[in-house]
Write an enzyme that holds these catalytic residues in place. Structure first.
Site, PDB file in Angstrom:
ATOM      1  N   SER A  24       0.846  -1.200   0.000  1.00  0.00           N
ATOM      2  CA  SER A  24       0.000   0.000   0.000  1.00  0.00           C
ATOM      3  C   SER A  24       0.879   1.246   0.000  1.00  0.00           C
ATOM      4  CB  SER A  24      -0.903   0.033   1.232  1.00  0.00           C
ATOM      5  OG  SER A  24      -1.684  -1.131   1.290  1.00  0.00           O
ATOM      6  N   GLU A  69      -1.775  -3.054  15.115  1.00  0.00           N
ATOM      7  CA  GLU A  69      -3.060  -3.194  14.436  1.00  0.00           C
ATOM      8  C   GLU A  69      -4.149  -3.621  15.413  1.00  0.00           C
ATOM      9  OE1 GLU A  69      -2.310  -5.852  11.178  1.00  0.00           O
ATOM     10  OE2 GLU A  69      -1.472  -4.235   9.974  1.00  0.00           O
TER      11      GLU A  69
END
Ligand code: FAD
Lengths: 381, 308
Positions: free
Chosen positions: A163, A246
């Protein structure tokens, strides 16, 4: 047990609200979704505004330039910025939520000095080069090889799903430094300066038609040893430190955003059966949001993430899929044009990835089953 | 904000849990509700929590444990009462099912005009030969007496909210116990030479159950905190939501646990069915998930026909 924000928190909220209402109207128009250098500029401009106003790195420790906000202030920050429809972290995601915290936890003094304040100011954008064609869910199977040559690692291999790869200054890179060791023992975590010779970046087109991620081809790229985070061959442990972020608050703004999307969709939902379904989804989202508050308080109180932290990504991303499907049913033939009505169809497309990226739902359930519930691992073949 | 059990709440939870483990074994629970059970719970302070200064957040911790232990009886209706009381929604003349009629001192009804009290002695009905939950005897009362008005309409809706919350807390307890039972079974039962919990299909069922229970607990505890301090959230939305997710967690976990247990799950001997049956019954009390979902939808921004 309570959900009360203190007077200090409320004062923080009032100040933030005021700042948002004066700052947001000043933002330039959002660039087209496939113009990545413009998007980088726009997202980092926002980061710079946050920095100048004293909101950058809201939950980073003060000694590293963050705001050292309490967990409840962090929540207030996320609630208010999302409600005000302030820009999302965007291209700053990896730096602020992944790489920065990893450097804080595992980096040397020099690495901290070189990177942290740049990330906070929006001067340095990061991308994540963990996954490989042969190493997705089985991340520890990475093959990209790094051979020590003097004070450089010579890196050759391929990364995928990177990404922000096309606009990143640095990449989080997992490489294999000991091909003979068991797979978890031979990995090293490197910071990859994206402008080094030998790196080829090929954008990949997603179901949205744009290129959120890219393939990286690395051909004898010489990465200075000073770019290593943690010890050689200790990269799997460092990776787990990275991934643990995360489970913290990385997805919290996504959740507030989902609550907002439910409100936005509601006026379109006229059919009583669909309204009932929306009521169910709103209730579940409220529950997931409550669990997020639980996780954040627990982490702050005990320093250890509770069981809920391993569940939140699975719960949230699956709910988001169902919300997406409801949008499609509600909009009927208006789905034929992605931008005919609101952002719902685009969101349906985007959220297809949520149960895949950052560990698929199946992998999440393995983690919950094994690490939270203590069920036995599957025997290795 | 501290959205986690305080040390006192952990002590409260552990205290009631060990009390229930000691005194309310499944063997005793399987004998059903009786006056001695009521007296004992009463003595333990279960029905006087609010009068004794405990918050709603404390109360849901205790009621979750009652659910976890599968304790039968009109536990929610008796909260705050000095007698065995159940509360149902209904009005004079209605044909209703009454639970635990033989043990009741009185029945309260919640209707549009307020709370009405009906002495148990004036309730007549035929007992079901085959109650769904063997621990919840049911009587069919063909015509509910009107009873005497003892509370206003606003007191009635207050009471309804409180009972909804405590019911949801019991549902969380059911759902959490079902996780523990299933995980325990999955660790010990072996097929194909290994524990069934190592098979991903089984592991994933357990994981889904655990997530349901955890989300439901957070939702119920959030609703309780908001009831304690309504300035901290949307009281009605959180309450409706709590009943929805807790009810679904209890039922889904009951069904999933049955699956994890295989053939054993279909037997009378294994406790899973008692939990599932209770979950189904609690779902019928104080509004089903669907009715609460409709209520949540009412709170969301209204449907706007001009948009379609
Ligand atoms: C939008 C998006 C952004 C991403 N960004 C990045 C990024 O910036 N950097 C990066 O490094 N990666 C990134 N990823 C990659 C992401 O982490 C992987 O796609 C993900 O981990 C799954 O790996 P895979 O695609 O190879 O699928 P696979 O691992 O091949 O999985 C295919 C299917 O098999 C299932 N499966 C695999 N193993 C098991 C198992 N043990 N048990 C049960 N089921 C299993 C999976 O659940 C899935 O359904 C991104 C992905 C997406 C979609």
């Amino acid at each position: 047990m309570d959900l009360r924000y203190s007077d200090v928190d409320e004062a923080f909220r009032a100040r933030l609200r005021e700042w948002l209402s004066s700052e947001l109207p000043k933002l330039p128009e959002q660039p087209p979704r496939d113009d990545w250098s413009a998007r980088r500029g726009w997202d980092t401009d926002w980061q710079r505004r946050l920095f100048d106003a004293g909101y950058a790195g809201i939950n980073w420790p003060k000694e590293f330039g963050g705001q050292g906000a309490t967990p409840s202030q962090h929540l207030v920050f996320l609630e208010e910025t999302t409600r005000a429809r302030a820009p999302y972290v965007g291209v700053n995601f990896v730096g602020l939520l992944h790489a920065g915290p990893t450097i804080i936890a595992e980096g040397t003094e020099a690495q901290k000095t070189d990177h942290l304040s740049k990330i906070l100011r929006g001067d340095e954008v990061w991308c994540q080069g963990f996954s490989e064609p042969q190493a997705g869910s089985d991340l520890a199977a990475v093959r990209t090889k790094a051979v020590l040559d003097g004070d450089h690692y010579v890196v050759t291999g391929q990364k995928i799903w990177c990404s922000y790869g096309q606009i990143g200054d640095y990449g989080e890179l997992l490489v294999r430094t000991d091909p003979d060791a068991p797979k978890h023992k031979g990995i090293t975590w490197l910071m990859l300066p994206m402008d080094l010779p030998g790196i080829e970046i090929r954008p990949l087109k997603t179901v949205l038609g744009s290129s959120e991620f890219a393939e990286l081809f690395l051909d004898e790229v010489r990465v200075p040893v000073s770019c290593r985070i943690g010890a050689e061959n200790d990269g799997w442990r460092v990776t787990n430190v990275t991934l643990s972020f995360e489970r913290g608050t990385a997805f919290v703004s996504e959740m507030v955003d989902a609550l907002r999307l439910i409100d936005d969709l509601s006026p379109y939902v006229t059919d009583p059966a669909y309204r009932r379904e929306l009521g169910h989804l709103a209730a579940e989202m409220d529950g997931i949001w409550a669990l997020t508050k639980r996780n954040i308080t627990q982490a702050a109180r005990t320093g250890v993430m509770g069981p809920g932290s391993m569940m939140i990504k699975y719960a949230y991303s699956e709910l988001r899929q169902r919300l997406g499907e409801l949008s499609m049913k509600v909009l009927e033939r208006d789905v034929l044009a992605v931008d005919a009505v609101g952002e719902f169809v685009e969101e349906r497309l985007r959220t297809l990835a949520l149960t895949i990226a950052a560990g698929t739902s199946q992998i999440q359930k393995n983690i919950i089953g094994e690490r939270v519930l203590g069920l036995p691992k599957e025997p290795r073949p | 904000m501290n959205f986690d059990l305080t040390d006192d709440q952990v002590a409260l939870r552990d205290g009631i849990r060990s009390h229930l483990e000691g005194r309310f074994s499944m063997e005793r629970v399987r004998e059903g509700f009786d006056r001695s059970m009521f007296d004992e719970l009463s003595e333990a302070g279960v029905f006087s929590l609010r009068a004794d200064g405990f918050s709603w957040a404390d109360s849901v911790v205790v009621y979750e444990e009652l659910g976890r232990a599968c304790v039968p009886g009109p536990l929610v209706g008796s909260a705050g009462a000095d007698a065995v009381v159940d509360v149902i929604e209904g009005r004079g003349g209605d044909a209703v099912w009454v639970e635990h009629l033989a043990s009741l001192d009185r029945l309260l009804t919640i209707g549009d005009d307020g709370i009405r009290e009906i002495p148990a002695a004036s309730l007549v009905g035929a007992e079901a030969d085959w109650p769904l939950d063997p621990l919840t005897p049911a009587h069919r009362v063909e015509s509910l007496p009107a009873g005497e008005l003892v509370g206003t309409a606003s007191e009635a809706s207050r009471l309804l909210n409180e009972l909804t919350l405590l019911t949801a807390a019991q549902q969380v307890g059911l759902s959490a116990a079902l996780v523990d039972m299933s995980v325990g079974y999955a660790m010990t039962r072996e097929q194909f030479g290994r524990p069934i919990g190592s098979f991903q299909a089984v592991k994933h069922m357990c994981a889904e159950m655990a997530v349901k229970a955890e989300v439901a607990r957070a939702a119920v505890q959030a609703a309780a905190c908001i009831m304690d301090d309504p300035s901290t959230g949307d009281e009605m939305r959180s309450l409706h939501g709590a009943k929805i997710v807790a009810g679904e967690a209890a039922i889904m976990n009951g069904r999933t646990a049955t699956q994890v247990y295989g053939g054993m799950g279909f037997t009378w001997e294994v406790d899973v069915h008692l939990y599932l049956k209770r979950a189904w019954i609690l779902e019928t009390r104080f509004g089903s998930a669907d009715s609460h979902a409709d209520a949540v939808a009412e709170i969301l921004p209204p449907a706007d026909r001009s948009q379609r």
